[in-house]
Scaffold this active site. Structure first.
Site, short mmCIF file in Angstrom:
data_model
loop_
_atom_site.label_atom_id
_atom_site.label_comp_id
_atom_site.label_asym_id
_atom_site.label_seq_id
_atom_site.Cartn_x
_atom_site.Cartn_y
_atom_site.Cartn_z
NE ARG A 118 -0.38 -0.06 5.02
CZ ARG A 118 -0.87 0.02 6.16
NH1 ARG A 118 -2.12 0.12 6.44
NH2 ARG A 118 -0.16 0.00 7.25
CB CYS A 122 4.05 8.87 -8.30
SG CYS A 122 4.51 10.43 -8.86
CD GLU A 157 -1.07 5.46 9.74
OE1 GLU A 157 -0.10 4.92 9.14
OE2 GLU A 157 -1.35 5.63 11.12
CB CYS A 162 7.67 9.90 -5.56
SG CYS A 162 7.66 9.06 -7.27
CB CYS A 164 9.18 9.14 -10.45
SG CYS A 164 7.64 10.68 -10.58
CD GLU A 309 -5.18 3.62 12.01
OE1 GLU A 309 -4.31 2.92 12.30
OE2 GLU A 309 -5.43 4.09 11.00
CE LYS A 358 -1.85 -14.87 8.63
NZ LYS A 358 -0.96 -14.07 7.68
CG PHE A 359 -0.90 -13.30 13.71
CD1 PHE A 359 -1.67 -13.94 14.51
CD2 PHE A 359 -0.10 -13.50 12.68
CE1 PHE A 359 -1.64 -15.32 13.98
CE2 PHE A 359 -0.11 -14.86 12.35
CZ PHE A 359 -0.93 -15.72 12.95
CG HIS A 360 -2.78 -4.88 14.36
ND1 HIS A 360 -3.65 -4.17 15.01
CD2 HIS A 360 -1.53 -3.91 14.15
CE1 HIS A 360 -3.16 -2.88 15.39
NE2 HIS A 360 -2.05 -2.69 14.83
C1 GAL Z 1 -1.64 2.24 11.11
C2 GAL Z 1 -2.37 2.09 9.87
C3 GAL Z 1 -3.42 0.85 9.78
C4 GAL Z 1 -2.63 -0.14 10.23
C5 GAL Z 1 -2.16 0.18 11.78
C6 GAL Z 1 -1.36 -1.10 12.20
O1 GAL Z 1 -0.40 3.04 10.85
O2 GAL Z 1 -3.13 3.32 9.56
O3 GAL Z 1 -4.05 0.77 8.41
O4 GAL Z 1 -1.72 -0.50 9.51
O5 GAL Z 1 -0.96 1.08 11.45
O6 GAL Z 1 -1.00 -0.62 13.53
#
Ligand code: GAL
Length: 691
Positions: A118, A122, A157, A162, A164, A309, A358-360
């Protein structure tokens, strides 16, 4: 900042917002029903939707499929859950990169990134910009009347730089606009050094791999350009979203990224949002989180911000991913609110079944409703209702610390006496000294209004413009107390030395000059003591490491001197009275305890009191409205703590009446939020219209 939009948001979602990133496209529809049932059970009121959904929403160029989004938006809304709808530009779909490889970013070595991750775009690509705007427009047009749409979340985030050819062209255009003529560019970049003088604009490029060392002024401008170039993506989307949905606030989530100057960015957003992942395995992560939260509040001029988050438990991206011990997620959430957040949000709602994360941890772990994490998440979401009235309350501070992206770029971007210098770590150390003193702190740049503050802490501000040094001088002359650390006031905005002896931009303010910078070898520790006659700091003893200024005092007096080494007897810390104020200069790296003692000394001189007396390890903050003061007491310790209250009021979480003089017992990891009537007015009153 646009208050009318945030007022609309608060009318829709009064109180402290609870929720997280929701990625329903990863699950079959049956799961959605369970999701909304459990969201309701946990008091979830806002979800960030569609952050990484571009390839599902637009499976081929111009072919859109909003059917699943229509369904989930309706399902959420019928369950009383609002949506923070993302524009999905953070993860361009494979078809876009395959049809138009120019949209892929290129690294400094000239390697074009491939798909499969992800953030691989650019920022200068016209196709990327066009397709991002197009899908943002489609989303806005489609959901503009949807009652569940509460906020826009642009991208995710931002951190894609870039190198280029297209970015090269845009960098040149940016420079032409900034400097006008090539002569001026040559002057600002100091190109006579190493025969770098340009004779035609076509010779000017963004930093590509070079044979050896780089031109630091060019690097600095490239950082500025990258931040501006990325910001343009945000403002373009913001403008189109505002045009279609004028009442819906727009944000993007910051995460303390080096590439984006959030001081500039925040001015373009309706509300500041932040992602925070303090590492439970690191000793100072709570103070770092507090610093970041104070920064976020300050970016919005003291207005509340949103914790967009955080992790409910462990993350998965570090070497060892420690869990949050019982009660610590709750405590960390209150910490954000204590520092001005009106939201407690997570990445993510339900743990992913596949993929890199998946382990987050998630609000709802793979193990479902029986897990400790879910139980804590559910309990917190319900408990937060008790402090809803805190939302929109402000924080006033008499102390400010400087954090400046421009300085970060500059001080770590050139060869200098201590090339191991870490700006983040340095500011964190200075902030910690204030944090332990339990005072409220704003985080500013020297371009901000400094007049509300009594104490200004300036950690290693290598880059200082003339305008900034004038502002610092005025701050001191008007009665402010300045604490400034070594290697400050050295260069101007072009990374050119301020002539006339170090620290050129501060010499008259600190009343001393540096003959020579004298960095110390890694293991060296030099004792520092207050001279006997300096009663105020009597007993002050410190260990100096990393760096020594060979300081000559002029109109300043020594506050502490070296006791050993080649600078024995010379000043390590000085004090200078100027106008109605005072400048304390620290010419070395003091150990943590000594730095704290020195900062405390200055706070005392300035008459700055702690928010409330509390034992070490209990964090104290206050938020206020016109009618109430909310005292937050957060026990970060591993054992019980007691606080004798200086006010009567109500502990909002327990609903219990508390009296001044009463001793409140806080279990380990527990928190209290005491509402009382405000006794005195804030140093800076909240703007009218908010309550
Ligand atoms: C953030 C991001 C999320 C996820 C998270 C994991 O930086 O915006 O998509 O990846 O970290 O901690």
């Amino acid at each position: 900042m646009s208050d009318p939009r945030m007022n609309t948001f608060h009318r829709r979602l009064p109180g402290v917002v609870y929720g997280g990133d929701y990625n329903p496209e990863q699950w079959p529809r049956e799961v959605w029903q369970e999701d909304v049932r459990l969201m309701r059970a946990a008091g979830v009121r806002l979800v960030s939707l569609g952050v990484f959904s571009w390839s599902v929403l637009e499976p081929a160029d111009g072919r859109f499929d909003f059917s699943w989004l229509d369904e989930i938006m309706d399902l959420l809304w019928t369950n009383g859950i609002h949506v923070n709808l993302a524009t999905p530009n953070a993860a361009p779909p494979p078809w876009l990169a395959t049809d138009f490889p120019e949209i892929l970013s290129v690294d400094r070595q000239g390697v074009r990134h491939a798909i499969g991750s992800r953030g691989h775009f650019c920022p200068s690509s016209p196709v990327y910009r066009d397709r991002s705007r197009r899908i943002a427009t489609e989303l806005a047009e489609r959901y503009r009347k949807h009652p569940g749409l509460a906020m826009w979340h642009i991208g995710n985030e931002y951190h894609s730089d870039c190198f280029c050819d297209r970015c090269d062209d845009r960098f040149r255009a940016w420079l032409r606009q900034r400097y006008g003529t090539l002569d001026e560019l040559n002057r600002r970049w100091g190109t006579t050094f190493w025969s770098q003088r340009y004779s035609d604009w076509s010779q000017v490029h963004l930093p590509q791999p070079v044979r050896g060392w780089v031109n630091p002024s060019r690097e600095l401008d490239f950082s500025r350009f990258t931040s501006d170039n990325l910001l343009e993506l945000v403002t373009q989307e913001r403008d189109l979203l505002h045009a279609i949905t004028p009442d819906v606030p727009v944000t993007t989530n910051f995460f303390g990224c080096r590439l984006t100057d959030s001081h500039r960015w925040a001015k373009e957003l309706d509300v500041v949002a932040f992602d925070c992942y303090p590492d439970p395995g690191k000793p100072h992560s709570l103070a770092v989180a507090a610093f970041q939260y104070d920064l976020m509040r300050s970016l919005g001029n003291g207005r509340p911000w949103m914790l967009m988050e955080q992790a409910a438990g462990a993350v998965s991206q570090w070497k060892t991913n420690q869990v949050k011990q019982p009660g610590r997620m709750r405590l960390g959430s209150y910490q954000a609110v204590a520092h001005g957040s009106d939201a407690v949000m997570f990445f993510q709602w339900r743990a992913s079944p596949q993929g890199q994360e998946k382990f987050h941890s998630a609000m709802l772990p793979h193990g479902g409703e029986k897990t400790r994490t879910w139980q804590e998440v559910k309990a917190l979401g319900n408990e937060l209702r008790a402090i809803d009235e805190v939302a929109t309350a402000h924080t006033g501070a008499q102390v400010a610390i400087v954090w400046d992206w421009q300085n970060w770029w500059a001080v770590e971007g050139c060869a200098h006496p201590d090339n191991a210098f870490d700006y983040r770590d340095t500011v964190a150390r200075h902030y910690r000294a204030l944090w332990h003193s339990q005072v409220a702190v704003d985080v500013v740049t020297l371009d901000d209004d400094l007049s509300p503050y009594r104490v200004l802490v300036v950690p290693n501000q290598y880059l200082m413009t003339r305008r900034q040094s004038t502002a610092v001088r005025k701050f001191v002359e008007d009665g402010g107390h300045l604490v400034v650390s070594y290697f400050s006031g050295i260069v101007d905005e072009d990374d050119r030395i301020h002539e006339g002896g170090y620290p050129g931009a501060l010499r008259e303010i600190v009343g001393a000059h540096v003959q020579e910078f004298s960095p110390l070898p890694a293991e060296a520790a030099v004792p520092v003591q207050a001279p006997a006659e300096k009663a105020a700091l009597s007993g002050f003893f410190a260990t100096a490491s990393v760096w020594q200024d060979d300081l000559e005092t002029e109109t300043a007096r020594p506050l502490a001197v070296y006791r050993k080494g080649h600078l024995a007897g010379k000043a390590a810390v000085t004090e200078h009275e100027l106008g109605r104020g005072r400048a304390v200069y620290i010419g070395t790296r003091l150990d943590d305890d000594a730095l704290e003692a020195l900062v405390q000394h200055v706070l005392d001189l300035a008459g700055v009191r702690p928010v409330h007396a509390a034992p070490r390890g209990v964090e104290v903050t206050e938020r206020r409205t016109r009618t109430s003061a909310y005292l937050f007491l957060l026990n970060h310790r591993q054992d019980k703590a007691t606080v004798t209250l200086d006010r009567s009021g109500t502990d909002l979480i327990t609903g219990r009446r508390v009296e001044a003089g009463e001793t409140l017992v806080l279990d380990a990891a527990d928190v209290a939020v005491v509402r009382s009537s405000p006794a005195t007015s804030l140093p800076s009153e909240p703007p009218s219209g908010d309550s």
